[in-house]
Write an enzyme that holds these catalytic residues in place. Structure first.
Site, mmCIF file in Angstrom:
data_model
loop_
_atom_site.group_PDB
_atom_site.id
_atom_site.type_symbol
_atom_site.label_atom_id
_atom_site.label_comp_id
_atom_site.label_asym_id
_atom_site.label_seq_id
_atom_site.Cartn_x
_atom_site.Cartn_y
_atom_site.Cartn_z
ATOM 1 N N ASP A 184 3.303 7.991 0.125
ATOM 2 C CA ASP A 184 2.027 7.325 0.350
ATOM 3 C C ASP A 184 0.960 8.107 -0.421
ATOM 4 O O ASP A 184 1.145 9.292 -0.697
ATOM 5 C CB ASP A 184 1.736 7.344 1.855
ATOM 6 C CG ASP A 184 0.339 6.884 2.184
ATOM 7 O OD1 ASP A 184 -0.050 5.790 1.749
ATOM 8 O OD2 ASP A 184 -0.377 7.633 2.875
ATOM 9 N N ASP A 217 -3.021 7.698 0.092
ATOM 10 C CA ASP A 217 -4.220 8.037 0.871
ATOM 11 C C ASP A 217 -3.867 8.746 2.176
ATOM 12 O O ASP A 217 -3.110 8.223 2.990
ATOM 13 C CB ASP A 217 -5.038 6.769 1.140
ATOM 14 C CG ASP A 217 -5.545 6.168 -0.161
ATOM 15 O OD1 ASP A 217 -6.283 6.864 -0.879
ATOM 16 O OD2 ASP A 217 -5.179 5.021 -0.473
#
Length: 196
Positions: free
Chosen positions: A12, A14
């Site tokens: 991922d 953010d």
């Protein structure tokens, strides 16, 4: 000693590669609040800031480019990812929208963060993308994603510890507090050792 295993790692962006607190000052500025990162007990910041989902979506639509451009690197993520790149396949799978592709790649270039693929989904549902890329391990900060990916794919997930993802975790989800810890755990995983 067993040989090191090459892994396909789903990552991922953010709150994982970028600092999870980076959105708070911008939200405070926009909504006239003085919240701390520690106050963000819910992944859904509309709840934290007591605004509607539509207001948050509109805010992100207007401020996403700036947020993604200005976000600081999470700890030593850049150093660890550069170290992993020759040995593992790094696939970034993010809820960012495809229109943020350029700002994302420019940010990666600025911090010299290597990648094999960057998949911007525009949705938090990462399961099909993780399946498509054949990931062996996922790095995430959103609890719901960690639970879904670990259960559906039967893979380990390293969940970065944040105020908004506190819960009891199943065996395959490992809470981590830093990129140093992630690096240690990856080493154990690639050599077939127990993750502790």
């Amino acid at each position: 000693m067993k040989p090191e295993k090459i892994l396909t790692i789903g990552i991922d962006i953010d709150g994982t590669v970028t600092s999870p607190s980076s959105i708070v000052p911008m939200m405070n500025e926009s909504f006239g609040r003085d919240l701390r990162y520690e106050d963000c007990y819910d992944y859904n910041l509309a709840n934290v800031y007591q605004i509607t989902e539509a207001e948050f979506e509109q805010w992100l639509d207007q401020n996403g480019e700036r947020l993604y451009n200005e976000a600081p690197v999470h700890g030593i993520a850049d150093q660890v990812l550069r170290k992993w790149y020759p040995a593992h396949k790094l696939i970034y799978i993010s809820a960012r929208e495809a229109r943020h592709h350029d700002v994302t790649l420019n940010w990666f270039a600025r911090y010299q963060i290597p990648y094999h693929e960057v998949d911007l989904l525009g949705s938090h549902d990462k399961l099909e993308a993780a399946r498509k890329w054949g990931v062996d391990l996922f790095l995430e900060d959103r609890l719901e994603n960690a639970l879904q990916l670990s259960e559906a794919l039967q893979i380990p997930v390293f969940l970065f510890d944040t105020p908004y993802n506190q819960a009891r975790l199943p065996e395959l989800v490992h809470r981590v507090s830093s990129w140093e810890e992630v690096d240690r755990k990856l080493k154990a995983l690639t050599f077939g050792q127990a993750l502790v």
